[in-house]
Design a protein around this motif. Sequence first.
Motif, PDB file in Angstrom:
ATOM      1  N   HIS A  30       0.624  -1.166   0.094  1.00  0.00           N
ATOM      2  CA  HIS A  30       0.544  -0.010   0.291  1.00  0.00           C
ATOM      3  C   HIS A  30       1.037   1.030   0.280  1.00  0.00           C
ATOM      4  O   HIS A  30       2.078   1.121   0.872  1.00  0.00           O
ATOM      5  CB  HIS A  30      -0.854  -0.053   0.946  1.00  0.00           C
ATOM      6  N   GLU A  31       0.360   1.795  -0.880  1.00  0.00           N
ATOM      7  CA  GLU A  31       1.651   3.612  -1.006  1.00  0.00           C
ATOM      8  C   GLU A  31       0.988   4.085   0.241  1.00  0.00           C
ATOM      9  O   GLU A  31       2.328   4.913   0.293  1.00  0.00           O
ATOM     10  CB  GLU A  31       0.992   4.392  -2.241  1.00  0.00           C
ATOM     11  N   GLN A  32       0.340   3.880   1.327  1.00  0.00           N
ATOM     12  CA  GLN A  32       0.155   5.419   2.412  1.00  0.00           C
ATOM     13  C   GLN A  32       1.021   4.845   3.508  1.00  0.00           C
ATOM     14  O   GLN A  32       1.322   5.613   4.543  1.00  0.00           O
ATOM     15  CB  GLN A  32      -1.321   4.714   2.362  1.00  0.00           C
ATOM     16  N   VAL A  33       1.290   3.141   3.264  1.00  0.00           N
ATOM     17  CA  VAL A  33       2.088   2.561   4.466  1.00  0.00           C
ATOM     18  C   VAL A  33       3.644   2.535   4.413  1.00  0.00           C
ATOM     19  O   VAL A  33       4.437   2.352   3.617  1.00  0.00           O
ATOM     20  CB  VAL A  33       1.678   0.959   4.790  1.00  0.00           C
ATOM     21  N   VAL A  34       4.401   2.975   5.504  1.00  0.00           N
ATOM     22  CA  VAL A  34       5.711   3.433   5.382  1.00  0.00           C
ATOM     23  C   VAL A  34       6.614   2.945   6.292  1.00  0.00           C
ATOM     24  O   VAL A  34       7.478   2.113   5.870  1.00  0.00           O
ATOM     25  CB  VAL A  34       6.230   4.986   6.387  1.00  0.00           C
ATOM     26  N   ARG A  35       6.035   1.911   7.400  1.00  0.00           N
ATOM     27  CA  ARG A  35       6.484   1.097   7.934  1.00  0.00           C
ATOM     28  C   ARG A  35       5.574  -0.100   8.556  1.00  0.00           C
ATOM     29  O   ARG A  35       4.712   0.190   8.671  1.00  0.00           O
ATOM     30  CB  ARG A  35       7.296   1.483   9.094  1.00  0.00           C
ATOM     31  N   LEU A  64       1.662  -0.024  12.128  1.00  0.00           N
ATOM     32  CA  LEU A  64       1.961   0.187  10.957  1.00  0.00           C
ATOM     33  C   LEU A  64       1.954   1.952  11.072  1.00  0.00           C
ATOM     34  O   LEU A  64       1.177   2.450  11.876  1.00  0.00           O
ATOM     35  CB  LEU A  64       0.586   0.075   9.487  1.00  0.00           C
ATOM     36  N   THR A  65       2.580   2.710  10.350  1.00  0.00           N
ATOM     37  CA  THR A  65       3.112   4.133  10.947  1.00  0.00           C
ATOM     38  C   THR A  65       2.125   4.509   9.033  1.00  0.00           C
ATOM     39  O   THR A  65       3.047   3.897   7.836  1.00  0.00           O
ATOM     40  CB  THR A  65       4.992   4.207  10.378  1.00  0.00           C
ATOM     41  N   VAL A  66       2.118   5.397   8.483  1.00  0.00           N
ATOM     42  CA  VAL A  66       1.190   5.606   7.958  1.00  0.00           C
ATOM     43  C   VAL A  66       1.972   7.334   6.982  1.00  0.00           C
ATOM     44  O   VAL A  66       2.113   7.844   7.752  1.00  0.00           O
ATOM     45  CB  VAL A  66      -0.001   6.520   7.225  1.00  0.00           C
ATOM     46  N   ARG A  67       2.345   7.215   6.049  1.00  0.00           N
ATOM     47  CA  ARG A  67       2.325   8.727   5.170  1.00  0.00           C
ATOM     48  C   ARG A  67       1.953   9.531   5.324  1.00  0.00           C
ATOM     49  O   ARG A  67       2.152  11.124   6.079  1.00  0.00           O
ATOM     50  CB  ARG A  67       2.307   8.656   3.391  1.00  0.00           C
ATOM     51  N   ASP A  68       0.365  10.255   5.665  1.00  0.00           N
ATOM     52  CA  ASP A  68      -0.599  10.928   5.756  1.00  0.00           C
ATOM     53  C   ASP A  68      -1.376  10.632   6.780  1.00  0.00           C
ATOM     54  O   ASP A  68      -2.525  10.112   6.230  1.00  0.00           O
ATOM     55  CB  ASP A  68      -1.135  11.296   4.251  1.00  0.00           C
ATOM     56  N   VAL A  69      -1.148  11.201   7.989  1.00  0.00           N
ATOM     57  CA  VAL A  69      -2.774  10.889   8.541  1.00  0.00           C
ATOM     58  C   VAL A  69      -3.891  11.581   8.608  1.00  0.00           C
ATOM     59  O   VAL A  69      -4.938  10.650   8.569  1.00  0.00           O
ATOM     60  CB  VAL A  69      -2.153  11.284   9.994  1.00  0.00           C
ATOM     61  N   ALA A  70      -4.475  12.399   7.451  1.00  0.00           N
ATOM     62  CA  ALA A  70      -5.192  12.600   6.637  1.00  0.00           C
ATOM     63  C   ALA A  70      -6.071  11.965   6.062  1.00  0.00           C
ATOM     64  O   ALA A  70      -7.507  11.647   6.287  1.00  0.00           O
ATOM     65  CB  ALA A  70      -5.136  14.231   6.468  1.00  0.00           C
ATOM     66  N   GLN A  71      -5.500  10.101   5.647  1.00  0.00           N
ATOM     67  CA  GLN A  71      -6.396   9.391   5.291  1.00  0.00           C
ATOM     68  C   GLN A  71      -5.760   8.368   5.673  1.00  0.00           C
ATOM     69  O   GLN A  71      -6.532   7.603   5.254  1.00  0.00           O
ATOM     70  CB  GLN A  71      -4.879   9.383   3.605  1.00  0.00           C
ATOM     71  N   ILE A  72      -6.028   8.182   7.360  1.00  0.00           N
ATOM     72  CA  ILE A  72      -5.511   7.500   8.047  1.00  0.00           C
ATOM     73  C   ILE A  72      -6.688   6.408   8.060  1.00  0.00           C
ATOM     74  O   ILE A  72      -6.822   5.290   7.916  1.00  0.00           O
ATOM     75  CB  ILE A  72      -5.050   7.636   8.876  1.00  0.00           C
ATOM     76  N   ASP A  73      -7.968   6.904   7.695  1.00  0.00           N
ATOM     77  CA  ASP A  73      -9.289   6.192   7.750  1.00  0.00           C
ATOM     78  C   ASP A  73      -9.667   5.213   6.475  1.00  0.00           C
ATOM     79  O   ASP A  73      -9.972   3.541   6.553  1.00  0.00           O
ATOM     80  CB  ASP A  73     -10.328   6.795   8.562  1.00  0.00           C
ATOM     81  N   SER A  74      -9.368   5.744   5.327  1.00  0.00           N
ATOM     82  CA  SER A  74      -9.564   5.032   4.886  1.00  0.00           C
ATOM     83  C   SER A  74      -8.323   3.989   3.991  1.00  0.00           C
ATOM     84  O   SER A  74      -8.784   2.690   3.077  1.00  0.00           O
ATOM     85  CB  SER A  74      -9.189   6.539   3.528  1.00  0.00           C
ATOM     86  N   THR A  75      -6.757   4.782   4.189  1.00  0.00           N
ATOM     87  CA  THR A  75      -6.238   3.386   3.918  1.00  0.00           C
ATOM     88  C   THR A  75      -6.082   2.023   5.325  1.00  0.00           C
ATOM     89  O   THR A  75      -5.751   1.298   4.654  1.00  0.00           O
ATOM     90  CB  THR A  75      -4.480   3.915   4.786  1.00  0.00           C
TER      91      THR A  75
END
Length: 276
Positions: A94-99, A233-244
Amino acid sequence: MNLGFERFVAWRYLRGAEGRAEGRGFLRFVTYVAVGGVAVGVAALLLSLSIVRGFSQEIESKIIGFGSHIHVQSYVEDDLLESASLKRERILEHEQVVRATPVVEDVVLLRRSAEAIDGVALIGTSEPPSFLAGRIVAGAFRFEPDAARRPGLVLGQQLARRLGIEVGDVVTAFSLQQGEGAAAVQPRLKQFHVAGIYETSLANVDDLYAFTALDPARDLLDVPPDVVTRFDLTVRDVAQIDSTAARIERAMGFPSNARTLYQQYRGLFAWVNLQQ
């Protein structure tokens, strides 16, 4: 908007509200007190809002730093996430997942002496949270074994104070595993050396969680290799955390679920919003 007229009226009121000659001084005094009262009230409100917002941001940053953005685990308590390496690769697509950090967690008894014993949440992880690594008050956040091959353990300051633990002490962790049959309870134990003590100023963190490496936690908790309790999981954009989180949950399938940080600590964030 042209503020010239409003300023003219305000200045005319302050300078021209003379009243009768014998009451001019009192009228001016009342006018200045009224204006000053409004100014002080607005200043107090702005100060209060700034303090509350700063407090909420500090709480949020600590929770995010400790708990990561999304937890991927199982709906079924006894169903651990098997084939962890393959599932981790799928999550990282997933492109939003950093770690995606594998974690093994369970409740154990931590014993320093016959009188100093308490229950803690033991977390085995391959990557220590950077937030906690920067808040070490004694020792270091490391899991390397000592000369006696005892793995390192890092715990909170409140827990250390309650049990009288210092860096370098040797503690014993007990885990009860339920086998087949009602009476088939086999205790497992493992010794650790205390490598570090952290402090986050969050009571429910400093008083409960102890960290070690992934393999020692698996050994103590009787978790097979390549099996984990969850992924942090660490994501790139917290604003999109629900959709991710929703997309990851659909990709992983039942019984896996993905819970965001705001879902896990819903009560705390609701309290912060209420303060605001």
